[in-house]
Motif scaffolding. Structure first.
Motif, PDB file in Angstrom:
ATOM      1  N   MET A   1      45.607  50.150  45.005  1.00 42.41           N
ATOM      2  CA  MET A   1      44.293  50.021  44.375  1.00 42.41           C
ATOM      3  C   MET A   1      43.822  48.571  44.417  1.00 42.41           C
ATOM      4  O   MET A   1      44.623  47.646  44.335  1.00 42.41           O
ATOM      5  N   ALA A   2      42.502  48.402  44.493  1.00 44.20           N
ATOM      6  CA  ALA A   2      41.942  47.081  44.739  1.00 44.20           C
ATOM      7  C   ALA A   2      42.221  46.087  43.627  1.00 44.20           C
ATOM      8  O   ALA A   2      42.281  44.880  43.870  1.00 44.20           O
ATOM      9  N   TYR A   3      42.342  46.564  42.393  1.00 44.91           N
ATOM     10  CA  TYR A   3      42.520  45.639  41.277  1.00 44.91           C
ATOM     11  C   TYR A   3      43.976  45.217  41.070  1.00 44.91           C
ATOM     12  O   TYR A   3      44.266  44.393  40.216  1.00 44.91           O
ATOM     13  N   ILE A   4      44.903  45.797  41.844  1.00 47.28           N
ATOM     14  CA  ILE A   4      46.306  45.407  41.749  1.00 47.28           C
ATOM     15  C   ILE A   4      46.580  44.274  42.743  1.00 47.28           C
ATOM     16  O   ILE A   4      46.325  44.418  43.933  1.00 47.28           O
ATOM     17  N   LEU A  10      52.102  39.511  42.316  1.00 50.25           N
ATOM     18  CA  LEU A  10      52.609  40.280  41.179  1.00 50.25           C
ATOM     19  C   LEU A  10      54.031  39.855  40.813  1.00 50.25           C
ATOM     20  O   LEU A  10      54.379  39.766  39.634  1.00 50.25           O
ATOM     21  N   LEU A  11      54.839  39.561  41.821  1.00 52.63           N
ATOM     22  CA  LEU A  11      56.216  39.120  41.568  1.00 52.63           C
ATOM     23  C   LEU A  11      56.231  37.773  40.861  1.00 52.63           C
ATOM     24  O   LEU A  11      56.991  37.563  39.903  1.00 52.63           O
ATOM     25  N   PHE A 141      45.830  33.430  39.398  1.00 54.04           N
ATOM     26  CA  PHE A 141      46.329  34.518  40.226  1.00 54.04           C
ATOM     27  C   PHE A 141      45.222  35.308  40.922  1.00 54.04           C
ATOM     28  O   PHE A 141      45.467  36.359  41.490  1.00 54.04           O
ATOM     29  N   VAL A 142      43.985  34.806  40.853  1.00 56.83           N
ATOM     30  CA  VAL A 142      42.886  35.455  41.564  1.00 56.83           C
ATOM     31  C   VAL A 142      42.107  34.409  42.340  1.00 56.83           C
ATOM     32  O   VAL A 142      42.163  33.217  42.041  1.00 56.83           O
ATOM     33  N   SER A 143      41.391  34.864  43.337  1.00 59.48           N
ATOM     34  CA  SER A 143      40.596  33.969  44.179  1.00 59.48           C
ATOM     35  C   SER A 143      39.131  34.070  43.797  1.00 59.48           C
ATOM     36  O   SER A 143      38.639  35.143  43.412  1.00 59.48           O
ATOM     37  N   ALA A 144      38.413  32.952  43.928  1.00 57.25           N
ATOM     38  CA  ALA A 144      36.979  32.945  43.630  1.00 57.25           C
ATOM     39  C   ALA A 144      36.211  33.856  44.578  1.00 57.25           C
ATOM     40  O   ALA A 144      35.136  34.349  44.236  1.00 57.25           O
ATOM     41  N   ALA A 145      36.770  34.086  45.777  1.00 55.48           N
ATOM     42  CA  ALA A 145      36.095  34.926  46.764  1.00 55.48           C
ATOM     43  C   ALA A 145      36.478  36.396  46.653  1.00 55.48           C
ATOM     44  O   ALA A 145      35.986  37.231  47.407  1.00 55.48           O
ATOM     45  N   ASP A 146      37.343  36.729  45.721  1.00 55.19           N
ATOM     46  CA  ASP A 146      37.817  38.110  45.577  1.00 55.19           C
ATOM     47  C   ASP A 146      36.779  38.950  44.843  1.00 55.19           C
ATOM     48  O   ASP A 146      36.472  38.687  43.680  1.00 55.19           O
ATOM     49  N   PRO A 147      36.229  39.984  45.479  1.00 51.95           N
ATOM     50  CA  PRO A 147      35.229  40.830  44.806  1.00 51.95           C
ATOM     51  C   PRO A 147      35.817  41.658  43.663  1.00 51.95           C
ATOM     52  O   PRO A 147      35.082  42.194  42.830  1.00 51.95           O
ATOM     53  N   ASN A 148      37.145  41.755  43.636  1.00 47.09           N
ATOM     54  CA  ASN A 148      37.819  42.527  42.593  1.00 47.09           C
ATOM     55  C   ASN A 148      38.470  41.635  41.543  1.00 47.09           C
ATOM     56  O   ASN A 148      39.411  42.047  40.868  1.00 47.09           O
ATOM     57  N   ALA A 149      37.958  40.401  41.402  1.00 49.73           N
ATOM     58  CA  ALA A 149      38.567  39.433  40.490  1.00 49.73           C
ATOM     59  C   ALA A 149      38.593  39.933  39.050  1.00 49.73           C
ATOM     60  O   ALA A 149      39.601  39.784  38.350  1.00 49.73           O
ATOM     61  N   THR A 150      37.509  40.542  38.599  1.00 46.50           N
ATOM     62  CA  THR A 150      37.451  41.023  37.219  1.00 46.50           C
ATOM     63  C   THR A 150      38.531  42.066  36.949  1.00 46.50           C
ATOM     64  O   THR A 150      39.258  42.002  35.951  1.00 46.50           O
ATOM     65  N   GLY A 151      38.644  43.024  37.863  1.00 45.81           N
ATOM     66  CA  GLY A 151      39.657  44.062  37.708  1.00 45.81           C
ATOM     67  C   GLY A 151      41.064  43.505  37.728  1.00 45.81           C
ATOM     68  O   GLY A 151      41.935  43.945  36.970  1.00 45.81           O
ATOM     69  N   LYS A 152      41.285  42.519  38.596  1.00 46.67           N
ATOM     70  CA  LYS A 152      42.612  41.918  38.685  1.00 46.67           C
ATOM     71  C   LYS A 152      42.948  41.133  37.419  1.00 46.67           C
ATOM     72  O   LYS A 152      44.097  41.134  36.960  1.00 46.67           O
ATOM     73  N   LEU A 153      41.967  40.431  36.862  1.00 47.45           N
ATOM     74  CA  LEU A 153      42.198  39.701  35.617  1.00 47.45           C
ATOM     75  C   LEU A 153      42.577  40.665  34.495  1.00 47.45           C
ATOM     76  O   LEU A 153      43.512  40.405  33.723  1.00 47.45           O
ATOM     77  N   MET A 154      41.861  41.774  34.414  1.00 48.53           N
ATOM     78  CA  MET A 154      42.171  42.793  33.412  1.00 48.53           C
ATOM     79  C   MET A 154      43.569  43.355  33.632  1.00 48.53           C
ATOM     80  O   MET A 154      44.359  43.498  32.694  1.00 48.53           O
ATOM     81  N   PHE A 155      43.871  43.679  34.881  1.00 53.16           N
ATOM     82  CA  PHE A 155      45.175  44.261  35.205  1.00 53.16           C
ATOM     83  C   PHE A 155      46.307  43.320  34.818  1.00 53.16           C
ATOM     84  O   PHE A 155      47.286  43.733  34.178  1.00 53.16           O
TER      85      PHE A 155
END
Length: 214
Positions: A1-4, A10-11, A141-155
């Protein structure tokens, strides 16, 4: 999934989260002391209160950082660099001052379980170090260019909570032995100080080098 996040990210985050969870701080001091003075129910209530606070921090950090990202990629990059500096500061403080576990006196007045929960929630929410940490640590742990940054931050925020809660609960269940171990094993705690400093410093330097080479 995109937000993972990817496996490597993750490690790395898991390693950092584990060290952070077992490093003594205000939350651990509270739920350990409540367990030793009022029993396991009070200790678990404190863990649950602190966990609720972390959930709130996760949501607010994800929303706030995502809003900053939407407003300006440059501002987001500046936040990450400031965050890297803060992580270096935490690393230096861990080495210089070490960890501590200050338990309340055994004669402390007992509180109802709901008040223990509220106290833990309040301490967690109002701790400026936790606010600053979430706002500066998660974006590493996220990139400024990542369109799924919000989801990844939540995850990542919720993953931190899910990973830490059972560990804290286990500490409560074995509170007496765990407290004795921490107090009688300064070398072990010193190793955790260095592990904490190493992880924070590595993340910070990796980010700063990446920015310098970009």
């Amino acid at each position: 999934m995109a937000y993972i996040p990817d496996y490597a990210t993750l490690l790395a985050f898991t390693a950092a989260a584990l060290v952070l969870t077992v490093t003594p701080g205000p939350d651990m001091t509270l739920f350990m002391s409540k367990t030793l003075t009022q029993g396991r129910r009070a200790g678990l209530a404190a863990v649950f209160g602190a966990t609720c606070g972390l959930v709130l921090h996760t949501v607010l950090a994800a929303i706030g950082v995502s809003a900053l990202l939407s407003a300006s990629a440059l501002a987001f990059t500046v936040l990450k660099i400031v965050g890297a500096a803060y992580l270096i500061y935490l690393a230096v403080q861990a080495v210089r001052n070490g960890s501590s576990l200050a338990l309340e006196a055994a004669s402390v007045k007992k509180q109802p379980i709901h008040r223990v929960w509220l106290q833990a929630l309040g301490i967690n929410i109002l701790n400026p170090k936790i606010v600053l940490f979430f706002v500066t640590f998660l974006p590493q742990f996220v990139s400024a260019a990542d369109p799924n940054a919000t989801g990844k931050l939540m995850f990542l925020g919720f993953y931190f909570v899910v990973l830490g809660m059972p560990i804290c609960a286990a500490m409560v269940l074995g509170a007496s032995a765990f407290a004795r171990f921490l107090k009688s094993s300064p070398k072990f705690m010193r190793a955790f100080d260095w592990a904490f400093a190493g992880i924070m410093g590595t993340f910070a330097l990796k980010l700063l080098v990446a920015k310098a080479n970009s």
